[in-house]
Scaffold this motif. Sequence first.
Motif, PDB file in Angstrom:
ATOM      1  N   HIS A 100       1.130  -1.133  -0.023  1.00 42.71           N
ATOM      2  CA  HIS A 100       0.072  -0.068  -0.066  1.00 42.71           C
ATOM      3  C   HIS A 100       0.849   1.324  -0.074  1.00 42.71           C
ATOM      4  N   LYS A 101       2.055   1.190   0.886  1.00 43.00           N
ATOM      5  CA  LYS A 101       2.970   2.386   0.693  1.00 43.00           C
ATOM      6  C   LYS A 101       3.413   2.535  -0.609  1.00 43.00           C
ATOM      7  N   SER A 102       3.846   1.573  -1.251  1.00 35.74           N
ATOM      8  CA  SER A 102       4.548   1.564  -2.620  1.00 35.74           C
ATOM      9  C   SER A 102       3.361   2.141  -3.493  1.00 35.74           C
ATOM     10  N   ALA A 103       1.979   1.610  -3.391  1.00 36.82           N
ATOM     11  CA  ALA A 103       1.028   2.037  -4.118  1.00 36.82           C
ATOM     12  C   ALA A 103       0.889   3.476  -4.068  1.00 36.82           C
ATOM     13  N   LEU A 104       0.844   3.852  -2.597  1.00 42.78           N
ATOM     14  CA  LEU A 104       0.412   5.310  -2.177  1.00 42.78           C
ATOM     15  C   LEU A 104       1.550   6.289  -2.901  1.00 42.78           C
ATOM     16  N   GLU A 105       2.741   5.878  -2.804  1.00 44.90           N
ATOM     17  CA  GLU A 105       3.763   6.511  -3.264  1.00 44.90           C
ATOM     18  C   GLU A 105       3.808   6.694  -4.754  1.00 44.90           C
ATOM     19  N   ALA A 106       3.197   5.640  -5.525  1.00 40.27           N
ATOM     20  CA  ALA A 106       2.993   5.667  -7.007  1.00 40.27           C
ATOM     21  C   ALA A 106       2.001   6.625  -7.215  1.00 40.27           C
ATOM     22  N   ALA A 107       0.870   6.495  -6.369  1.00 38.37           N
ATOM     23  CA  ALA A 107      -0.138   7.361  -6.626  1.00 38.37           C
ATOM     24  C   ALA A 107       0.030   8.822  -6.572  1.00 38.37           C
ATOM     25  N   GLN A 108       0.810   9.099  -5.243  1.00 41.95           N
ATOM     26  CA  GLN A 108       1.495  10.422  -5.143  1.00 41.95           C
ATOM     27  C   GLN A 108       2.153  11.089  -6.267  1.00 41.95           C
ATOM     28  N   VAL A 109       3.146  10.011  -6.760  1.00 43.25           N
ATOM     29  CA  VAL A 109       3.890  10.397  -7.809  1.00 43.25           C
ATOM     30  C   VAL A 109       3.047  10.707  -8.874  1.00 43.25           C
ATOM     31  N   SER A 110       2.109   9.684  -9.157  1.00 40.57           N
ATOM     32  CA  SER A 110       1.020  10.173 -10.397  1.00 40.57           C
ATOM     33  C   SER A 110       0.458  11.204 -10.321  1.00 40.57           C
ATOM     34  N   GLN A 111      -0.317  11.479  -8.866  1.00 38.45           N
ATOM     35  CA  GLN A 111      -0.935  12.691  -8.797  1.00 38.45           C
ATOM     36  C   GLN A 111      -0.013  13.950  -9.030  1.00 38.45           C
ATOM     37  N   GLU A 112       1.073  13.808  -8.418  1.00 36.01           N
ATOM     38  CA  GLU A 112       2.252  15.162  -8.697  1.00 36.01           C
ATOM     39  C   GLU A 112       2.387  15.222 -10.080  1.00 36.01           C
ATOM     40  N   SER A 113       2.372  14.225 -11.088  1.00 31.53           N
ATOM     41  CA  SER A 113       2.693  14.230 -12.559  1.00 31.53           C
ATOM     42  C   SER A 113       1.411  14.766 -13.149  1.00 31.53           C
ATOM     43  N   VAL A 114       0.090  14.222 -12.585  1.00 30.03           N
ATOM     44  CA  VAL A 114      -1.159  15.121 -13.032  1.00 30.03           C
ATOM     45  C   VAL A 114      -1.248  16.386 -12.788  1.00 30.03           C
ATOM     46  N   LEU A 115      -0.870  16.718 -11.691  1.00 29.88           N
ATOM     47  CA  LEU A 115      -0.947  18.097 -11.173  1.00 29.88           C
ATOM     48  C   LEU A 115      -0.022  19.096 -11.987  1.00 29.88           C
ATOM     49  N   ARG A 116       1.404  18.419 -12.210  1.00 29.28           N
ATOM     50  CA  ARG A 116       2.239  19.417 -13.140  1.00 29.28           C
ATOM     51  C   ARG A 116       1.452  19.253 -14.419  1.00 29.28           C
TER      52      ARG A 116
END
Length: 192
Positions: A157-173
């Motif tokens: 879940h942590k890995s998925a969360l980190e991946a999601a956060q990375v994806s979210q940051e990418s989406v936000l960018r």
Amino acid sequence: VYEHRSRLEKSLQKERLEHKKAKEDFLVYKLEAQETLNKGRQDSNNRYSALNVQHQMLKSQHEELKKVHVDLEEEHRKQAEDFSRAVNDHKQRYVEMQQEKGQELSKLKESLYNLREENRQLRKAHQDIHTQLQDVKLQHKNLLSQHDQLVVTLEEHKSALEAAQVSQESVLRIRSAFNEWQFFFFLKFPSS
């Protein structure tokens, strides 16, 4: 006649001498016999006195022995009474001790039975606790296994969360970039 008379006188004189000698011998014998008799009497008297003294001593000893015998009989009677009393006391004490020991034995048997019963219950309780302990160990093992699985899942879940956060940051960018682009685009190409 003269010769005959002379012979008779000589014979008479001889007889007188013999008679005198016999009388003297008799007197000597009588004196000796009297002395022997007196000595015998003296010895008898001495012996009688000695026997009388001995008799008195023996009589005195007899009286003393008689008194000692009476005392010993009395002491024997007292000792017999004491012995009889002691035997009776010992018999009574023996009976009492037998009763006491019988009661103690009964109590000990009862205590032994109670201890055996308690021991049996303790063994059963120990067996139950051992079984519960085995169950708890198994549950603990299962919980550890579940914990390990939860740790793995949490890591995932942590890995998925980190991946999601990375994806979210990418989406936000991207969105930010897109908004900027739109902004510039509208600036350059305003709608008429």
